[in-house]
Design an enzyme around this catalytic site. Structure first.
Site: not given
Ligand code: GRF
Length: 197
Positions: A140, A108, A11, A173
């Site tokens: 979507t 993503h 998370g 991200e």
């Molecule tokens: C990571 O590989 C990220 O790139 C993708 O989901 C995975 C876990 O992300 N979006 P998080 O640390 O659980 O947010």
């Protein structure tokens, strides 16, 4: 605006989103839901005072509709305006998505439309890409295919391994998703391009 966040693991994206919704931000987190009680993010959400729920997908076996009915029941209680998928690793049916379309975001780890699906970093390295990154898009029914709301790019470095590249993308991200959520909550659908800080 009320925001619900779906997670499956640590998370880290959820934490970035929750920690960004303060002060004059137009949104507040009202639910963090995980599809496993082992999801490390649940503790982080609780530590931040965000209500949590667990709907383990395994008892439902292949019955996606029943699993999604349980998800929907939690969402009806939390009554979010926006649903953010953040490291959520279950595919949702068109039926569920259509209920939330226009109010549902996902992050993503690739520069969509390149590398939909899994193992995006290894695939980018395999292809010899010099740039890679992450995308926030509206969800979507087609997997990893909705309107793109934001992208952040990273350089691929010589000697990069999938893990090293994934870590560099994950940092972006954590910048991109909060920035896009704020704009989305303000009704701004304009595409955001983030360059490295
Ligand atoms: C990571 O590989 C990220 O790139 C993708 O989901 C995975 C876990 O992300 N979006 P998080 O640390 O659980 O947010």
């Amino acid at each position: 605006k009320r925001v619900a966040i779906f997670i499956s693991g640590g998370g880290s994206n959820m934490v970035s989103l929750v920690d960004s919704m303060t002060g004059d931000h137009p949104a507040r987190p009202v639910l963090v839901l995980a599809n496993s009680a082992d999801a490390g993010g649940l503790e982080k959400a609780r530590a931040r005072g965000v209500p949590t729920a667990v709907i383990d997908h395994r008892p439902f076996k292949g019955d996606r509709e029943a699993f999604e009915e349980a998800l929907q029941a939690e969402l009806v209680k939390a009554a979010p305006d926006i649903l953010c998928l953040a490291g959520f690793m279950r595919v949702l049916t068109a039926g569920f998505v259509e209920n939330w379309q226009g109010r549902m975001l996902n992050i993503h780890p690739s520069l969509l439309p390149k590398y939909r699906g899994l193992h995006t970093h290894a695939r980018a390295l395999e292809a010899g890409d010099r740039e890679h990154g992450c995308t926030v898009h509206e969800v979507t029914p087609e997997l990893d295919d909705g309107p793109i709301l934001g992208q952040a790019t990273v350089r691929v470095l010589p000697g990069d391994t999938p893990d090293a590249l994934a870590a560099r993308v994950l940092e972006q991200e954590h910048r991109l998703y909060p920035a896009v959520l704020r704009r989305f909550a303000e009704g701004n659908r304009e595409m955001l391009r983030l360059t490295r800080d």
